[in-house]
Structures are given as structure tokens and as C-alpha cells.
Design a protein around this motif. Structure first.
Motif, PDB file in Angstrom:
ATOM      1  N   LEU A   9      81.037  62.009 -11.994  1.00 50.30           N
ATOM      2  CA  LEU A   9      81.967  63.089 -12.292  1.00 50.30           C
ATOM      3  C   LEU A   9      81.355  64.451 -12.003  1.00 50.30           C
ATOM      4  O   LEU A   9      80.147  64.651 -12.092  1.00 50.30           O
ATOM      5  N   LEU A  10      82.247  65.385 -11.690  1.00 48.27           N
ATOM      6  CA  LEU A  10      81.896  66.786 -11.527  1.00 48.27           C
ATOM      7  C   LEU A  10      82.736  67.620 -12.483  1.00 48.27           C
ATOM      8  O   LEU A  10      83.756  67.161 -13.009  1.00 48.27           O
ATOM      9  N   ASP A  11      82.314  68.842 -12.716  1.00 40.74           N
ATOM     10  CA  ASP A  11      83.073  69.725 -13.585  1.00 40.74           C
ATOM     11  C   ASP A  11      84.496  69.881 -13.054  1.00 40.74           C
ATOM     12  O   ASP A  11      84.715  70.010 -11.847  1.00 40.74           O
ATOM     13  N   GLY A  12      85.465  69.831 -13.954  1.00 42.04           N
ATOM     14  CA  GLY A  12      86.863  69.922 -13.570  1.00 42.04           C
ATOM     15  C   GLY A  12      87.491  68.594 -13.229  1.00 42.04           C
ATOM     16  O   GLY A  12      88.577  68.550 -12.645  1.00 42.04           O
ATOM     17  N   VAL A  13      86.825  67.491 -13.593  1.00 42.57           N
ATOM     18  CA  VAL A  13      87.337  66.157 -13.275  1.00 42.57           C
ATOM     19  C   VAL A  13      88.744  65.972 -13.845  1.00 42.57           C
ATOM     20  O   VAL A  13      89.087  66.500 -14.902  1.00 42.57           O
ATOM     21  N   HIS A  14      89.572  65.231 -13.123  1.00 43.47           N
ATOM     22  CA  HIS A  14      90.919  64.905 -13.578  1.00 43.47           C
ATOM     23  C   HIS A  14      90.869  63.638 -14.430  1.00 43.47           C
ATOM     24  O   HIS A  14      90.472  62.578 -13.929  1.00 43.47           O
ATOM     25  N   LEU A  67      73.006  56.020 -10.520  1.00 45.50           N
ATOM     26  CA  LEU A  67      73.651  55.562  -9.297  1.00 45.50           C
ATOM     27  C   LEU A  67      72.763  54.614  -8.496  1.00 45.50           C
ATOM     28  O   LEU A  67      73.266  53.846  -7.672  1.00 45.50           O
ATOM     29  N   ASP A  68      71.455  54.655  -8.736  1.00 44.20           N
ATOM     30  CA  ASP A  68      70.533  53.820  -7.956  1.00 44.20           C
ATOM     31  C   ASP A  68      70.781  52.334  -8.168  1.00 44.20           C
ATOM     32  O   ASP A  68      70.423  51.511  -7.309  1.00 44.20           O
ATOM     33  N   ASP A  69      71.382  51.967  -9.311  1.00 44.77           N
ATOM     34  CA  ASP A  69      71.601  50.547  -9.620  1.00 44.77           C
ATOM     35  C   ASP A  69      73.007  50.072  -9.287  1.00 44.77           C
ATOM     36  O   ASP A  69      73.319  48.896  -9.456  1.00 44.77           O
ATOM     37  N   ALA A  70      73.858  50.956  -8.827  1.00 47.95           N
ATOM     38  CA  ALA A  70      75.280  50.627  -8.688  1.00 47.95           C
ATOM     39  C   ALA A  70      75.572  49.824  -7.425  1.00 47.95           C
ATOM     40  O   ALA A  70      74.998  50.065  -6.365  1.00 47.95           O
ATOM     41  N   ASP A  71      76.502  48.885  -7.557  1.00 50.68           N
ATOM     42  CA  ASP A  71      77.085  48.191  -6.400  1.00 50.68           C
ATOM     43  C   ASP A  71      78.289  48.961  -5.866  1.00 50.68           C
ATOM     44  O   ASP A  71      78.669  48.815  -4.708  1.00 50.68           O
ATOM     45  N   LEU A  72      78.900  49.753  -6.761  1.00 46.30           N
ATOM     46  CA  LEU A  72      80.053  50.567  -6.396  1.00 46.30           C
ATOM     47  C   LEU A  72      79.945  51.900  -7.112  1.00 46.30           C
ATOM     48  O   LEU A  72      79.700  51.950  -8.319  1.00 46.30           O
ATOM     49  N   ILE A  73      80.133  52.988  -6.362  1.00 46.15           N
ATOM     50  CA  ILE A  73      80.188  54.334  -6.939  1.00 46.15           C
ATOM     51  C   ILE A  73      81.585  54.883  -6.692  1.00 46.15           C
ATOM     52  O   ILE A  73      82.019  54.987  -5.540  1.00 46.15           O
ATOM     53  N   ALA A  74      82.279  55.194  -7.768  1.00 43.86           N
ATOM     54  CA  ALA A  74      83.625  55.750  -7.655  1.00 43.86           C
ATOM     55  C   ALA A  74      83.570  57.253  -7.894  1.00 43.86           C
ATOM     56  O   ALA A  74      82.856  57.725  -8.790  1.00 43.86           O
ATOM     57  N   VAL A  75      84.336  57.999  -7.101  1.00 44.11           N
ATOM     58  CA  VAL A  75      84.373  59.464  -7.205  1.00 44.11           C
ATOM     59  C   VAL A  75      85.815  59.877  -7.492  1.00 44.11           C
ATOM     60  O   VAL A  75      86.633  59.970  -6.568  1.00 44.11           O
ATOM     61  N   PRO A  76      86.152  60.127  -8.772  1.00 48.20           N
ATOM     62  CA  PRO A  76      87.513  60.565  -9.088  1.00 48.20           C
ATOM     63  C   PRO A  76      87.776  61.999  -8.615  1.00 48.20           C
ATOM     64  O   PRO A  76      86.856  62.754  -8.303  1.00 48.20           O
ATOM     65  N   ALA A  77      89.054  62.365  -8.594  1.00 43.77           N
ATOM     66  CA  ALA A  77      89.467  63.702  -8.187  1.00 43.77           C
ATOM     67  C   ALA A  77      89.008  64.742  -9.195  1.00 43.77           C
ATOM     68  O   ALA A  77      88.647  64.431 -10.330  1.00 43.77           O
ATOM     69  N   GLY A  78      89.038  66.007  -8.754  1.00 46.78           N
ATOM     70  CA  GLY A  78      88.677  67.101  -9.646  1.00 46.78           C
ATOM     71  C   GLY A  78      89.285  68.412  -9.186  1.00 46.78           C
ATOM     72  O   GLY A  78      89.815  68.526  -8.075  1.00 46.78           O
ATOM     73  N   ASN A  79      89.221  69.390 -10.036  1.00 47.63           N
ATOM     74  CA  ASN A  79      89.781  70.699  -9.761  1.00 47.63           C
ATOM     75  C   ASN A  79      89.044  71.407  -8.635  1.00 47.63           C
ATOM     76  O   ASN A  79      87.806  71.388  -8.582  1.00 47.63           O
ATOM     77  N   GLU A  80      89.780  72.015  -7.753  1.00 48.48           N
ATOM     78  CA  GLU A  80      89.224  72.825  -6.671  1.00 48.48           C
ATOM     79  C   GLU A  80      88.337  72.042  -5.706  1.00 48.48           C
ATOM     80  O   GLU A  80      87.514  72.629  -5.007  1.00 48.48           O
ATOM     81  N   PHE A  81      88.461  70.730  -5.655  1.00 50.44           N
ATOM     82  CA  PHE A  81      87.627  69.944  -4.741  1.00 50.44           C
ATOM     83  C   PHE A  81      87.895  70.297  -3.283  1.00 50.44           C
ATOM     84  O   PHE A  81      87.047  70.072  -2.432  1.00 50.44           O
ATOM     85  N   LEU A  82      89.063  70.835  -2.995  1.00 54.96           N
ATOM     86  CA  LEU A  82      89.387  71.178  -1.612  1.00 54.96           C
ATOM     87  C   LEU A  82      88.549  72.353  -1.118  1.00 54.96           C
ATOM     88  O   LEU A  82      88.363  72.514   0.091  1.00 54.96           O
ATOM     89  N   HIS A  83      88.019  73.171  -2.049  1.00 55.78           N
ATOM     90  CA  HIS A  83      87.383  74.411  -1.626  1.00 55.78           C
ATOM     91  C   HIS A  83      85.970  74.612  -2.181  1.00 55.78           C
ATOM     92  O   HIS A  83      85.235  75.435  -1.651  1.00 55.78           O
ATOM     93  N   ARG A  84      85.593  73.913  -3.209  1.00 54.71           N
ATOM     94  CA  ARG A  84      84.295  74.160  -3.828  1.00 54.71           C
ATOM     95  C   ARG A  84      83.172  73.470  -3.069  1.00 54.71           C
ATOM     96  O   ARG A  84      83.397  72.605  -2.214  1.00 54.71           O
ATOM     97  N   SER A  85      81.940  73.849  -3.381  1.00 51.19           N
ATOM     98  CA  SER A  85      80.771  73.148  -2.856  1.00 51.19           C
ATOM     99  C   SER A  85      80.309  72.139  -3.905  1.00 51.19           C
ATOM    100  O   SER A  85      80.673  72.234  -5.083  1.00 51.19           O
TER     101      SER A  85
END
Length: 321
Positions: A9-14, A67-85
Motif C-alpha cells: 500500500l501507498l498513502d491514499g490507498v483506496h 515482499l521478499d517472501d511473496a509469491d504474489l504482490i498485489a498493488v491496489p489503487a490509490g489517490n493521485e496515482f495517475l500523477h504522483r511519484s
């Protein structure tokens, strides 16, 4: 085998998009004979994250090392993902994960994180129809598909809007653990294990303004006569051009051919009639210029990936259909 799953997750996660991943992989259903997953919510930006819902925060003790142990990493949506770094450490972790064979799955605008990590380069990917143009602009080496629910370019899986994340997650379960497991999880969630049709049926495509310099008047006339047989020769005569010159000018000003433009407008009119009226398929076929219900069904399904009856059920409910 798919056993270890992390949602990063990142800040602003949905919350809903996070909830999609948690519902499929984070609930222990072992007492029902279903496989369990070692599931964790991971933060890329500190132990407490804000969401786009006022006052709601998410806390987790797990950092990127999980994350080093994961077989799957999921990245949910978040606020301003279209424009943020995005944090370089997260992008590095995602690249390392894919390099060692770990799958990554994005939900809706989470695809922009994968793009920033370079994981879309040379790959097909899904995007919410509202975001597809911006994703294409930012990551031109990605082959963005705006008319599908999800794309599996193993090990990178991308999904379109919110509910399409469910489709992508269940697809992965079906692929790894078989249709019975995916179907049973879907039944518990009270969702279809597989949805027919793609994103095309949800895309807003209003009728274009007739503002083209040369063929604008012809476009306006075509919009008013969708129920009639129309030929290029007729249109060229209205524009006082030869058919060849008219076809070339039409392509230059609209980006498509007269036939394709006309077909798309007829489908758009059929969509509006299916959503807003109780007219029969035969009547709609006549009003939209398809002539017969069979022709309407064929063209509608070819363009939108679903039948007229299926579309009406989706947007008006089963009683209307």
C-alpha cells in the motif's frame, strides 16, 4: 504454488480495492476445505497510511522486506496515482520480485505503479477506460487495452476498474488452483466466477460534436438518419466531393472510415435505447439502422463484447430485460 500473498500500500490507498485483495486472499477458509494463504498487508510509506476516505487510516507492522517472501504482490489503487511519484525502494522491490518469478497484480490505478517500475514495457496491460489515455501517454512502451477487464501477461497481471480486480484475482486462483476453488470462493463472495464481456460496455462514449471543418455537416446529417441505408456515394454527393476524396477527407478529420463511424453511432444509439426504453429488439434494430434483431445482436456483440439483452440486464436490471 500460490501460497504467500502481500498487498503493498501507498498513502491514499483506496479501501475497496484493498478489500478486493483481502477478500480473495486474506480470509482463512481452511474449515471449508479451501486452500489458505499466508497473507500480509505491507506499507511502502510508514506504519500508518491514510486512505481516500475521510478519517480512515490503515496501520500495519510490515514493511517492504515482507515482499521478499511473496509469491504474489498485489498493488491496489490509490489517490493521485495517475500523477504522483512512487518510492524508489518500492519500485526496486517490484522489479526484483518479477526478476525472481514472483507475480505482481494491480487493481485499477495500481497499474501506474507497475508502469513506473518499468514492468509494463513491452507487455499488454489493462487499465480503467478513464485512465487508459494517461497510462498510454506516460508509458508509451506499454500496450494498453481499455476494453478488457484484466490482462494476464505472466508474471504481470493488470485489471481495470474496481470490480475487475475481483475478476483478475479469481482468474489467478483458477489458473493456479483450479476452477472448483475459484468457483467456491466466488460463491462465498456472491459474485460471478467469470464475467462475460469486457470493459467496452461501460465506457462513456458520447456522440461527438459535428465540428469537423469539411465533413461536419455530413456528420450532423448522418446522426439524424442512422435508421436509413447510407452509402459513401450519398455522403460524398452531400459534401460535393468524389467518393474517393470524401473518404480520404473523412478519415483525416474523424480518424476513422465512414462505415466505422456510422457503426459506432448506431451502437451508441442502441445502448441509449436499451438503457432508457422498453422497446423490443426488433424496434431498436430498425431505429438504429441494423434492420433485424439478428444483425443488431451480431454488431453489438462484436463492438461491446456482450449481447443487447445482456447489456440491458446490466444497466436496467433483469425485469427490464
Amino acid at each position: 504454488m500460490l501460497k504467500n500473498v502481500a498487498a503493498v500500500l501507498l498513502d491514499g490507498v483506496h479501501p475497496f480495492e484493498l478489500g478486493v485483495v483481502c477478500e480473495v486472499f486474506g480470509i482463512d477458509r481452511a474449515d471449508e476445505g479451501l486452500p489458505g494463504y499466508d497473507f500480509a498487508v505491507v506499507s511502502a510509506e510508514g506504519p500508518t497510511l491514510t486512505t481516500h476516505v475521510g478519517g480512515l487510516t490503515v496501520g500495519t507492522p510490515y514493511g517492504l522486506d515482507r515482499l521478499d517472501d511473496a509469491d504474489l504482490i498485489a498493488v491496489p489503487a490509490g489517490n493521485e496515482f495517475l500523477h504522483r511519484s512512487f518510492p524508489p525502494e518500492l519500485l526496486d522491490a517490484l522489479r526484483r520480485a518479477v526478476a525472481r518469478g514472483t507475480r505482481v497484480l494491480s487493481v485499477c490505478s495500481g497499474v501506474f505503479v507497475l508502469g513506473a517500475a518499468g514492468l509494463l514495457d513491452g507487455r499488454r496491460c489493462a487499465a480503467h477506460w478513464h485512465h487508459a489515455e494517461e497510462l498510454t501517454r506516460r508509458y508509451p512502451r506499454a500496450a494498453v487495452e481499455a476494453d478488457v477487464l484484466y490482462v494476464d501477461e505472466d508474471p504481470v497481471i493488470t485489471s481495470a476498474g474496481t470490480a475487475a480486480g475481483i475478476d483478475a484475482c479469481l482468474h489467478l486462483v483458477r489458473k493456479e488452483q483450479g476452477p472448483e476453488v475459484a468457483n467456491r470462493i466466488a460463491r462465498r463472495m456472491v459474485v460471478p466466477p467469470h464475467r462475460d464481456g469486457g470493459q467496452a460496455q461501460y465506457i462513456e462514449r458520447p456522440l461527438p460534436r459535428s465540428s469537423c471543418d469539411t465533413v461536419g455537416g455530413v456528420l450532423a446529417w448522418m446522426e439524424q438518419h442512422l435508421d436509413e441505408e447510407i452509402t459513401v456515394e450519398q455522403l460524398a454527393a452531400r459534401a460535393a466531393m468524389s467518393p474517393r476524396t470524401f473518404a480520404r477527407r473523412f478519415q483525416q478529420e474523424t480518424g476513422t472510415t465512414p462505415y466505422r463511424w456510422l457503426l459506432r453511432q448506431r451502437v451508441l444509439l442502441a445502448q441509449r435505447l436499451l438503457e432508457g426504453t422498453d422497446e423490443t429488439m426488433d424496434t431498436i434494430a430498425r431505429r438504429t439502422g441494423f434492420g433485424t434483431a439478428a444483425a443488431l445482436r451480431y454488431q453489438f456483440t462484436r463492438v461491446l463484447g456482450t449481447t443487447p439483452q445482456g447489456y440491458r440486464r446490466t444497466f436496467r436490471g433483469p425485469r427490464a430485460a
